[in-house]
Design a protein around this motif. Structure first.
Motif, PDB file in Angstrom:
ATOM      1  N   HIS A   4       0.833  -1.205   0.000  1.00 35.80           N
ATOM      2  CA  HIS A   4       0.000   0.000   0.000  1.00 35.80           C
ATOM      3  C   HIS A   4       0.869   1.256   0.000  1.00 35.80           C
ATOM      4  CE1 HIS A   4      -3.204   2.794   0.900  1.00 35.80           C
ATOM      5  NE2 HIS A   4      -2.511   3.214   1.947  1.00 35.80           N
ATOM      6  N   ARG A   5       1.900   1.275   0.808  1.00 37.88           N
ATOM      7  CA  ARG A   5       2.797   2.433   0.879  1.00 37.88           C
ATOM      8  C   ARG A   5       3.558   2.624  -0.427  1.00 37.88           C
ATOM      9  NH1 ARG A   5       5.340   1.873   6.956  1.00 37.88           N
ATOM     10  NH2 ARG A   5       3.382   2.281   8.035  1.00 37.88           N
ATOM     11  N   ALA A   6       3.932   1.530  -1.055  1.00 43.02           N
ATOM     12  CA  ALA A   6       4.662   1.631  -2.323  1.00 43.02           C
ATOM     13  C   ALA A   6       3.765   2.142  -3.439  1.00 43.02           C
ATOM     14  CB  ALA A   6       5.233   0.281  -2.698  1.00 43.02           C
ATOM     15  N   MET A   7       2.505   1.734  -3.432  1.00 44.78           N
ATOM     16  CA  MET A   7       1.586   2.159  -4.495  1.00 44.78           C
ATOM     17  C   MET A   7       0.999   3.545  -4.242  1.00 44.78           C
ATOM     18  SD  MET A   7      -0.324  -1.383  -5.435  1.00 44.78           S
ATOM     19  CE  MET A   7      -1.122  -0.657  -6.848  1.00 44.78           C
ATOM     20  N   ASN A   8       0.957   3.963  -2.984  1.00 43.90           N
ATOM     21  CA  ASN A   8       0.416   5.274  -2.617  1.00 43.90           C
ATOM     22  C   ASN A   8       1.455   6.031  -1.799  1.00 43.90           C
ATOM     23  OD1 ASN A   8      -2.255   4.717  -3.660  1.00 43.90           O
ATOM     24  ND2 ASN A   8      -2.442   3.305  -1.946  1.00 43.90           N
ATOM     25  N   PRO A   9       2.414   6.688  -2.461  1.00 43.22           N
ATOM     26  CA  PRO A   9       3.499   7.330  -1.709  1.00 43.22           C
ATOM     27  C   PRO A   9       3.027   8.476  -0.816  1.00 43.22           C
ATOM     28  CG  PRO A   9       3.667   7.820  -4.051  1.00 43.22           C
ATOM     29  CD  PRO A   9       2.569   6.825  -3.888  1.00 43.22           C
TER      30      PRO A   9
END
Length: 90
Positions: A4-9
């Protein structure tokens, strides 16, 4: 969670309060720089700890040099407003 963090910086800034705090931190950073910079002859002499920083997500730069597109509805609205002003001036 890492996916999630990688896809939504910008995941940390989804809350408006956090976004507002990042704006305040950016303003305070610039305020510190503006307060300290007159004490030095050259901007390069300002210590790195006082250099301004930008907090929060990356923002798209807003280009103010381009004219907004005007449509016929804008022209009709201006004409109607001009008629109302003319009637009020009588």
């Amino acid at each position: 969670m890492q996916l999630h963090r990688a896809m939504n910086p910008d995941w940390r800034f989804s809350d408006p309060a956090v976004f507002l705090l990042s704006e305040i931190a950016t303003i305070v950073s610039w305020q510190r720089y503006v307060t300290v910079s007159p004490r030095y002859e050259r901007p390069e002499d300002v210590p790195p700890v006082f250099l301004p920083a930008t907090y929060g997500p990356q923002r798209d730069s807003f280009d103010q040099t381009t004219e907004p597109d005007r449509s016929d509805s804008d022209d009709r609205a201006r004409a109607a407003a001009a008629e109302v002003r003319a009637e009020m001036a009588r």
